[in-house]
Design an enzyme around this catalytic site. Sequence first.
Site, PDB file in Angstrom:
ATOM      1  N   SER A  63      31.284  -9.793  15.316  1.00  0.00           N
ATOM      2  CA  SER A  63      31.338  -8.339  15.463  1.00  0.00           C
ATOM      3  C   SER A  63      32.266  -7.694  14.451  1.00  0.00           C
ATOM      4  CB  SER A  63      31.812  -7.973  16.879  1.00  0.00           C
ATOM      5  OG  SER A  63      33.103  -8.504  17.116  1.00  0.00           O
ATOM      6  N   HIS A 116      24.299  -8.977  14.384  1.00  0.00           N
ATOM      7  CA  HIS A 116      25.236  -8.584  15.438  1.00  0.00           C
ATOM      8  C   HIS A 116      24.510  -7.866  16.569  1.00  0.00           C
ATOM      9  CE1 HIS A 116      28.681  -5.869  16.937  1.00  0.00           C
ATOM     10  NE2 HIS A 116      28.694  -7.004  17.583  1.00  0.00           N
ATOM     11  N   GLU A 138      22.735  -5.044  14.403  1.00  0.00           N
ATOM     12  CA  GLU A 138      23.216  -4.810  13.039  1.00  0.00           C
ATOM     13  C   GLU A 138      22.863  -6.030  12.184  1.00  0.00           C
ATOM     14  OE1 GLU A 138      27.099  -1.919  13.548  1.00  0.00           O
ATOM     15  OE2 GLU A 138      27.371  -4.059  13.940  1.00  0.00           O
ATOM     16  N   ASN A 162      31.370  -0.800  15.543  1.00  0.00           N
ATOM     17  CA  ASN A 162      32.758  -1.056  15.934  1.00  0.00           C
ATOM     18  C   ASN A 162      33.767  -0.352  15.039  1.00  0.00           C
ATOM     19  OD1 ASN A 162      32.425  -2.550  18.285  1.00  0.00           O
ATOM     20  ND2 ASN A 162      32.140  -4.462  17.164  1.00  0.00           N
TER      21      ASN A 162
END
Length: 390
Positions: A118, A139, A151, A189
Site C-alpha cells: 500500500s 493494490h 491501483e 493513501n
Amino acid sequence: MKETIGIVGAGAMGSGIAQIAAEAGHPVIIYDAYPDALVRSENKFGKLMNRLQEKGKRTAEEAQATQNRMTYSSDFSDLKRAQWVIEAAIEDMSVKRDIFSRLERTCSDDCILATNTSSLSVSGIASACEQPERVMGLHFFNPAPLMALVEVIPAIQTTESYVERAEKLIKSWKKVPVRAKDTPAFIVNRVARPFYGEALRIYEEGLADAATIDWAMTELGGFKMGPFTLMDFIGHDVNYKVTESVFKAFYYDPRYKPSFAQKNLVDAGWLGRKSGRGFYDYSEGAKKPEPDTDRSLGEMILWRILVMLINEAADAYYWRVADRDAIDLAMTRGVNYPKGLLKWADEKGIDNCIATLDRLHSEYLEDRYRCSPLLRHMHRNNRVFYETNS
C-alpha cells in the site's frame, strides 16, 4: 482453463484477493508459512459460501465449484504452477524483497509477479529480482471482494505489455483499475491523508470534538464515515503506521506529520473497535457523545478538511502521480468519497481554494498549508479541472 493465480499470505487481504480470483473462475493457490492461518482462511471462506447460499446469492453447486478451485498450501514450491502471483504479506521491505527473490527462483519465467503493497516502493521490491520487468504493484483495498478499485503501479523496470495484461485481468474480475506512478502511498493513501490529518489537527486545537467533526463530514459533507469513526474502524495501530511511513517516505514533509493524539491512543492500546476503545468507547452500554450541530462550525470544519484534500489531489495531479480521471475515480471508488476532489475543486472555485489555503498558511506559518502550484497556475490562466468541452 483460466490462468492459475498464486497468493502469498492467507490474512484478510490475501484471502480476499483469492476469493475474487476463485469466483472469477481461476484455480487459486494460496500460500502461507503458517498452517493455522491457512485453516482460518479456509474455514472463513467456507462459512462465507454457506451464507451466500442461505441468502440465495449462490447455488450449492456454484459455491462448491468455487471452493474446489482453492488450494491451501504451506509449501512454497506449489506456487510454481501459477501464471500470476500476488503477494499480500506484511508491509516490510526486507520481507517482501525476500519473497520476490524466492518467487523468481520458484515460478516460471513467464509468471507475472505483483505486490499488494500500500505504500512501499514497487521498484525497490522489483530490484530483488533478476527479471524486474515482470514485477508490478496491484493494490487492492480492504475488504477486497467488496471494494471496486485496484491501483496498478508499474515499477520503473516494468514492461508495459505486462501492465496492460494486468489491467485486462483486473477488469475481467469486475474491478476498476487505475494506474498510478510508483511514489509513496500511490493515489488513495496519499490523497486521503488530510481526511485524518486535518481532522486530528482541528481536534488537537480544541476547535471541535471527535463527534462534531464526524458529524460535519458525514451530515454536511456526505462522506460515508467521519474521520474519527473511520480511524477507530481501521485501527489506530494500522492508520498511525501508514501515516508515519508516508511522513518518512516524503522526507518528513510537514503535510503528512503524524498526530500526538493518535500516537497516545496507540501507546495506550486504545486501537479502536478491535480493542473496545479509541476516540469512542465501544464497551457494552457506553453512550456515544452527541455532536455540536452548529452549522457554521460544521461548515468551517468541512471546508478546512475538504480544501486540504483538494490541495493534495491537485498536487498528485501536478506531480503526475496519476491523471485527472484516475485521481477522482480512485477517491470515489477506493474510499467512497461522495464526489471526485478535482470535480469538487471546480464547484467550490479554484480562487476560493487558493484564498483559504493562503489564509491558513498566513495564520500558522506552516508549510503543511502551502498551496499547490497547479492551483495557482490554473487560476492565473482562468482554467478549471473539467473544461466544458473536455
